[in-house]
Design an enzyme around this catalytic site. Structure first.
Site, PDB file in Angstrom:
ATOM      1  N   ARG A  50       0.854  -1.190   0.000  1.00  0.00           N
ATOM      2  CA  ARG A  50       0.000   0.000   0.000  1.00  0.00           C
ATOM      3  C   ARG A  50       0.888   1.238   0.000  1.00  0.00           C
ATOM      4  O   ARG A  50       1.966   1.256   0.627  1.00  0.00           O
ATOM      5  CB  ARG A  50      -0.893   0.037   1.248  1.00  0.00           C
ATOM      6  CG  ARG A  50      -2.035  -0.969   1.238  1.00  0.00           C
ATOM      7  CD  ARG A  50      -3.114  -0.640   0.200  1.00  0.00           C
ATOM      8  NE  ARG A  50      -4.227  -1.575   0.207  1.00  0.00           N
ATOM      9  CZ  ARG A  50      -4.333  -2.666  -0.579  1.00  0.00           C
ATOM     10  NH1 ARG A  50      -3.392  -2.954  -1.458  1.00  0.00           N
ATOM     11  NH2 ARG A  50      -5.394  -3.445  -0.504  1.00  0.00           N
ATOM     12  N   HIS A 103      -1.058   0.031  -9.728  1.00  0.00           N
ATOM     13  CA  HIS A 103      -1.693  -0.922  -8.797  1.00  0.00           C
ATOM     14  C   HIS A 103      -2.149  -2.187  -9.543  1.00  0.00           C
ATOM     15  O   HIS A 103      -3.323  -2.563  -9.500  1.00  0.00           O
ATOM     16  CB  HIS A 103      -2.880  -0.250  -8.082  1.00  0.00           C
ATOM     17  CG  HIS A 103      -3.262  -0.936  -6.801  1.00  0.00           C
ATOM     18  ND1 HIS A 103      -3.646  -0.259  -5.674  1.00  0.00           N
ATOM     19  CD2 HIS A 103      -3.320  -2.250  -6.455  1.00  0.00           C
ATOM     20  CE1 HIS A 103      -3.938  -1.118  -4.709  1.00  0.00           C
ATOM     21  NE2 HIS A 103      -3.735  -2.346  -5.168  1.00  0.00           N
TER      22      HIS A 103
END
Ligand code: NAP
Ligand code: GLV
Length: 310
Positions: free
Chosen positions: A225, A273
């Site tokens: 993250r 991502h």
């Protein structure tokens, strides 16, 4: 059995089709903002909006169509603790992570990044190769995905290190754990790979102090993250040369804003991502199996520990 389905991208049809194959006994309700849904037994969600909380607070269990649950846990007690949150366990993401991280490690070790720069400048020159024994790879997080990454790297013969919350033993891997083990782990890791869940303990972990403990010329790969990294501090450490380069798949703000200075730094490789995408068929199959186990009172894997945050 009724299941409330939320897809942020609005693409619910393929999910319904797969669920009709793997869980034909279920009826589905699609969540739409502003519309009241009928009471449901389960919810299947990814990063649900706040407006969905009243419905989430009434189901028997919430299934997250990803590995990381930070987007659910940010709601705290608004999702009552007695409602289990069940995340995906690998579901095809481990192999993708293994591919992504192995690619990034080999790119740096074999200096393909430097050769790419040379080629763009029309330079034909052999660079000194790095020594394998000086190229220890340190993986933060030895869960479903971190372990899979380490297994994929093992055949290349790099020294391997891992860091987790609890003590672990893994063949061929120097394992460290807890706050006490972090310092030694970092000081010996030439490549730092982040595979941690985002929790209050891991938020901002990769900051100036911890980056400074890595050997000079270290590489950073973040596939977990964005909030694990203090972004301006990483950029400063790259500009200073202490960190040679970084491959980043995740960011504090996604999509990464057009004005973000990372875009202008050639030693930062950016991907949107995608290091491990949710594979729909594998995920639906896994969720269907878990719902059946839940219904029959059998143990269900990957229930999130609300105290630990993962
Ligand atoms: P997991 O199986 O829950 O493993 C988490 C690992 O992190 C465990 O080894 C755990 O230690 C360790 N850990 C947690 N808190 C820690 C702490 N405070 N100090 C040290 N170690 C700590 O998770 P996973 O399935 O491998 O997934 C990891 C993360 O990857 C997810 O949470 C998600 O954010 C991210 N992810 C990203 C993508 C992407 O496309 N970029 C895709 C999938 C997942 P213990 O083993 O001791 O409990
Ligand atoms: C993706 O980021 C996931 O957590 O599955």
């Amino acid at each position: 059995m009724r299941i409330l389905l939320h897809r942020a991208d609005g693409k619910t049809e393929p999910w319904l089709k797969d669920f009709s194959k793997y869980l034909p006994e279920a009826e589905f309700e699609i969540w739409h903002a502003g519309e009241k849904s009928q009471p449901c037994d389960y919810a299947v969600v990814w990063s649900p909006p706040e407006a969905m909380l009243p419905e989430l607070a009434q189901v028997k269990a919430i299934f997250n169509t990803g590995a990381g649950v930070d987007a659910l846990l940010r709601y705290g007690e608004a999702i009552p603790r007695e409602i289990p949150i069940i995340r995906l366990g690998d579901a095809g993401m481990g192999l993708q992570m293994a591919e992504y991280v192995t690619h990034a490690v080999l790119r740096y070790f074999r200096r393909f990044d430097d050769y790419e720069r040379q080629a763009r400048a029309g330079v034909w020159a052999t660079l000194p190769p790095y020594n394998r024994e000086d190229f220890a790879i340190g993986v933060l997080g030895l869960g479903a995905l971190g372990k899979r990454v380490i297994e994929a790297l093992a055949p290349f013969g790099f020294p391997l290190r891992g860091w987790s919350r609890t003590d672990k033993r893994m063949d061929g891997v120097q394992c460290y754990h807890g706050d006490d083990g972090l310092d030694t782990f970092l000081r010996g890791s030439r490549v730092l790979v982040c595979m941690l869940p985002l929790t209050p303990h891991t938020n901002n972990l990769i900051d100036r102090t911890n980056l400074g403990k890595l050997p000079a010329g270290a590489y950073v790969i973040n596939v977990a993250r964005g909030a694990h990294i203090a972004e301006p501090e990483l950029l400063a450490m790259i500009k200073s040369g202490h960190i040679a380069a970084a491959t980043l798949d995740v960011f504090r703000n996604e999509p990464l804003p057009a004005q973000h200075p990372f875009w202008q730094e050639p030693r930062i490789t950016i991907t949107p991502h995608i290091s491990a995408l949710t594979l729909r068929r594998e995920s639906v199959q896994q969720i269907a199996d878990k719902i059946r186990q839940f219904e029959s009172g059998q143990p269900v894997a990957d229930i999130v520990d609300r105290n630990l945050g993962y």
